[in-house]
Design a protein around this motif. Sequence first.
Motif, mmCIF file in Angstrom:
data_model
loop_
_atom_site.group_PDB
_atom_site.id
_atom_site.type_symbol
_atom_site.label_atom_id
_atom_site.label_comp_id
_atom_site.label_asym_id
_atom_site.label_seq_id
_atom_site.Cartn_x
_atom_site.Cartn_y
_atom_site.Cartn_z
ATOM 1 N N MET A 218 0.902 -1.087 0.062
ATOM 2 C CA MET A 218 -0.006 -0.100 0.062
ATOM 3 C C MET A 218 1.015 1.160 0.114
ATOM 4 O O MET A 218 0.537 2.200 -0.416
ATOM 5 N N CYS A 321 -5.672 3.419 2.238
ATOM 6 C CA CYS A 321 -4.484 2.592 2.147
ATOM 7 C C CYS A 321 -3.792 2.525 3.318
ATOM 8 O O CYS A 321 -3.196 1.429 3.739
ATOM 9 N N TYR A 383 -2.300 -2.037 -8.202
ATOM 10 C CA TYR A 383 -2.899 -2.513 -6.733
ATOM 11 C C TYR A 383 -3.632 -3.874 -6.864
ATOM 12 O O TYR A 383 -3.479 -4.634 -5.926
#
Length: 401
Positions: A218, A321, A383
């Motif tokens: 992240m 995140c 991601y």
Amino acid sequence: MNILNKSKLWTKDFILITVTTFFVFLTFYLLMTTLTMYSIEQFNASQTQAGLASSIFVIGALVARIVIGKYIEIIGRKKLLYGSLLLFLLSSIMYFAADRLTLLLIVRFMHGAAFGVASSTMATAVMSIIPKERLGEGTSYYSLSTPLATAIGPFLGIFITGHADFDMIFVACTVFSVLSIVVMLFAKVPVEPITKEQFDSMKGFKLQDFLEKKAIPMASLIFIMGIAYSGILSFINPYAIEINLTTAASFFFIIYAVFLLLSRPITGRILDSKGDNIVIYPALVLFTLGLIFLSQANAGWYMIAAGAFVALGYGTLFSCCQAIAVKNSPRHRVGLATSTYYIAMDAGSGIGPILIGIIVPLAGYRGMYMTMAVIVFLSILLYYFVHGRKTESIKQYSEAS
């Protein structure tokens, strides 16, 4: 009964640490918007020197976060927090004595280092206070202290410089620093118990002593988002002047703050109840749309819409995140996970203006924002590979809850 109803979020300590964080960030943004002009007027600094006087604060924060992450639990959260807040106050007072540019740079670096330690320690403390099943919601509420400071700090800076001299800026910063200490005195800083084995594992000088590997996925995403967002912070004003939309651009951050205040509690709850992907994928798309609207702006409503989209995109990504990074890390390394996350954010924000400054002469402001939009959109793939494909399905998540 739903487990979310059993866990109290708005405790006294959560509120007090959030308020303290607001005062610390308010000081940061108040100075960031005024130090460039102060350096030029007070010391006849060049544009490069004035920029350094502003950005060296971030450099100090970044260095401090790299060093302090592993020591948050070893030294102790309470000692670090009060020590850094006292240094933050001392640095605010030292601006009055900085009569040369060199001294100002030293004070700025020291002030940034104190900010880095204080903000990392407070974020670590508040992550321990928030019930784990409400981590997304709690982080979203806690993170609201930053956009509020972003909106109020620059306004205060412009107001004070328009009605008084620069010393009043430093007086205001000193007052905010004192308030941060006073408020914090009434809060209890939670301590995360660690075993002897965990304590011993944090000794030495290995890479894992300074970065939490489970927070890196992240952190890598927010690093790229920080680069893209820095293009807005650093270049929206000259871009607005070029396209004759300065009035509309002045409302960009107001709209950004309003939509952030309205959306963060909702997105945090969705993250907790429905899982990570249902929040992160739409946020990346919305951030992309915000940058596209900026790149195509030829009327005021484009700027207004961009502010809303960027708030729902980047603003959501920033808090969610962080919640995911902390959730995935061991409890005794929450401090290191928080530090790793903020290091990536600071690095992206610091490197961004330099990289983007190379793009602007080649592609113009419109081309730069479109380039950032493409990069953010492609980050959907990043991601997916670093986290999205590994997350539990909504059904599995609900059953586990």
